[in-house]
Design a protein around this motif. Structure first.
Motif, PDB file in Angstrom:
ATOM      1  N   TYR A   7       0.858  -1.183   0.000  1.00  0.00           N
ATOM      2  CA  TYR A   7       0.000   0.000   0.000  1.00  0.00           C
ATOM      3  C   TYR A   7       0.887   1.223   0.000  1.00  0.00           C
ATOM      4  CZ  TYR A   7      -3.026   3.741   1.668  1.00  0.00           C
ATOM      5  OH  TYR A   7      -3.700   4.914   1.788  1.00  0.00           O
ATOM      6  N   LEU A  40       1.515   3.660  -7.399  1.00  0.00           N
ATOM      7  CA  LEU A  40       1.220   2.345  -7.954  1.00  0.00           C
ATOM      8  C   LEU A  40       2.459   1.447  -7.886  1.00  0.00           C
ATOM      9  CD1 LEU A  40      -0.643   1.743 -11.309  1.00  0.00           C
ATOM     10  CD2 LEU A  40       1.284   0.376 -10.593  1.00  0.00           C
ATOM     11  N   ASP A  95      -1.815  -7.830  -9.045  1.00  0.00           N
ATOM     12  CA  ASP A  95      -3.084  -7.121  -9.192  1.00  0.00           C
ATOM     13  C   ASP A  95      -2.958  -5.828  -8.405  1.00  0.00           C
ATOM     14  OD1 ASP A  95      -5.750  -6.481  -9.670  1.00  0.00           O
ATOM     15  OD2 ASP A  95      -6.496  -7.763  -8.058  1.00  0.00           O
ATOM     16  N   THR A  97      -4.623  -1.849  -7.602  1.00  0.00           N
ATOM     17  CA  THR A  97      -5.745  -0.919  -7.680  1.00  0.00           C
ATOM     18  C   THR A  97      -5.265   0.464  -7.280  1.00  0.00           C
ATOM     19  OG1 THR A  97      -7.322  -2.665  -7.098  1.00  0.00           O
ATOM     20  CG2 THR A  97      -8.080  -0.382  -6.877  1.00  0.00           C
ATOM     21  N   ILE A  99      -6.414   4.312  -6.386  1.00  0.00           N
ATOM     22  CA  ILE A  99      -7.580   5.022  -5.889  1.00  0.00           C
ATOM     23  C   ILE A  99      -7.342   6.514  -6.091  1.00  0.00           C
ATOM     24  CG2 ILE A  99      -9.081   5.427  -3.903  1.00  0.00           C
ATOM     25  CD1 ILE A  99      -7.271   2.592  -3.122  1.00  0.00           C
ATOM     26  N   SER A 128      -2.526  -7.045 -13.695  1.00  0.00           N
ATOM     27  CA  SER A 128      -3.818  -6.377 -13.660  1.00  0.00           C
ATOM     28  C   SER A 128      -3.642  -5.014 -13.003  1.00  0.00           C
ATOM     29  CB  SER A 128      -4.822  -7.211 -12.855  1.00  0.00           C
ATOM     30  OG  SER A 128      -6.008  -6.477 -12.630  1.00  0.00           O
ATOM     31  N   VAL A 129      -4.130  -3.969 -13.646  1.00  0.00           N
ATOM     32  CA  VAL A 129      -4.131  -2.624 -13.065  1.00  0.00           C
ATOM     33  C   VAL A 129      -5.543  -2.073 -13.222  1.00  0.00           C
ATOM     34  CG1 VAL A 129      -3.210  -0.281 -13.150  1.00  0.00           C
ATOM     35  CG2 VAL A 129      -1.707  -2.221 -13.639  1.00  0.00           C
ATOM     36  N   LYS A 130      -6.122  -1.674 -12.094  1.00  0.00           N
ATOM     37  CA  LYS A 130      -7.473  -1.123 -12.092  1.00  0.00           C
ATOM     38  C   LYS A 130      -7.440   0.232 -11.421  1.00  0.00           C
ATOM     39  CE  LYS A 130      -8.861  -4.472  -9.508  1.00  0.00           C
ATOM     40  NZ  LYS A 130      -7.525  -4.954  -9.214  1.00  0.00           N
ATOM     41  N   ALA A 131      -8.451   1.048 -11.733  1.00  0.00           N
ATOM     42  CA  ALA A 131      -8.577   2.356 -11.093  1.00  0.00           C
ATOM     43  C   ALA A 131      -9.991   2.497 -10.562  1.00  0.00           C
ATOM     44  CB  ALA A 131      -8.261   3.470 -12.083  1.00  0.00           C
ATOM     45  N   THR A 132     -10.094   3.150  -9.410  1.00  0.00           N
ATOM     46  CA  THR A 132     -11.404   3.412  -8.819  1.00  0.00           C
ATOM     47  C   THR A 132     -11.373   4.753  -8.104  1.00  0.00           C
ATOM     48  OG1 THR A 132     -13.188   2.432  -7.489  1.00  0.00           O
ATOM     49  CG2 THR A 132     -10.947   2.258  -6.606  1.00  0.00           C
ATOM     50  N   ALA A 148      -2.715   3.514  -3.611  1.00  0.00           N
ATOM     51  CA  ALA A 148      -2.733   2.282  -4.382  1.00  0.00           C
ATOM     52  C   ALA A 148      -2.529   1.078  -3.467  1.00  0.00           C
ATOM     53  CB  ALA A 148      -1.652   2.289  -5.458  1.00  0.00           C
ATOM     54  N   HIS A 149      -3.199  -0.009  -3.814  1.00  0.00           N
ATOM     55  CA  HIS A 149      -3.010  -1.305  -3.165  1.00  0.00           C
ATOM     56  C   HIS A 149      -2.495  -2.270  -4.219  1.00  0.00           C
ATOM     57  CE1 HIS A 149      -5.169  -0.731   0.678  1.00  0.00           C
ATOM     58  NE2 HIS A 149      -5.875   0.162  -0.006  1.00  0.00           N
TER      59      HIS A 149
END
Length: 155
Positions: A7, A40, A95, A97, A99, A128-132, A148-149
């Motif tokens: 994190y 990230l 993976d 994420t 934020i 995997s890279v995601k954004a929220t 980021a986590h």
């Protein structure tokens, strides 16, 4: 196999470039930190080091060292991968994420994934890279920072 979680969070500040996943993203603010402050990649590097039961990135790249000021976080990530390799591990997959309330990151995710795959020496299908967003809650939702986590599997 070993699993690690990382994190990181940094404050947004004027006069800084916004770099996430090794990609420079056009935005009026950037992340404040000793390095390029790529949350990230910092989260991912710490996940790798944690999975290998090694010291975190603050030990490898202390913010008290003037030689590492402004360092590209891809260098930090590659150092984490090398440290894990010296301990006998290789990355299987990850993976991540991010934020952030703003900016929208979807147009940059493919390049982030490719940068990470290159640095981890894995196929992009293992990244995997995601954004929220946080729906305007907390420091990220208020636009004060980005976090980021990351989760990684070492084999």
């Amino acid at each position: 196999m070993r699993i690690g979680h990382g994190y990181d969070a940094h404050r947004l500040a004027e006069g800084r470039k916004l770099i996430l996943g090794g990609v420079e993203i056009p935005f009026e603010k950037g992340l404040l930190g000793h390095s390029d402050a790529d949350v990230l990649l910092h989260a991912l590097a710490d996940a790798i080091l944690g999975a290998a039961a090694l010291e975190d990135i603050g030990h490898l790249f202390p913010d008290s060292d003037p030689a590492t000021e402004g360092i590209d976080s891809r260098v930090i990530l590659r150092a984490a991968v090398q440290a894990a390799a010296q301990a006998g591990y290789a990355v299987g997959n990850c993976d991540v994420t991010v934020i952030a309330q703003r900016p929208k990151l979807a147009p940059y995710l493919a390049q982030m994934r490719q940068n990470i795959a290159d640095d981890l020496a894995v196929d992009v299908s293992a990244v995997s890279v995601k954004a929220t967003t946080e729906e305007h809650m907390g420091f990220t939702g208020a636009g004060e920072g980005i976090s980021a986590h990351a989760v990684v599997l070492l084999r």
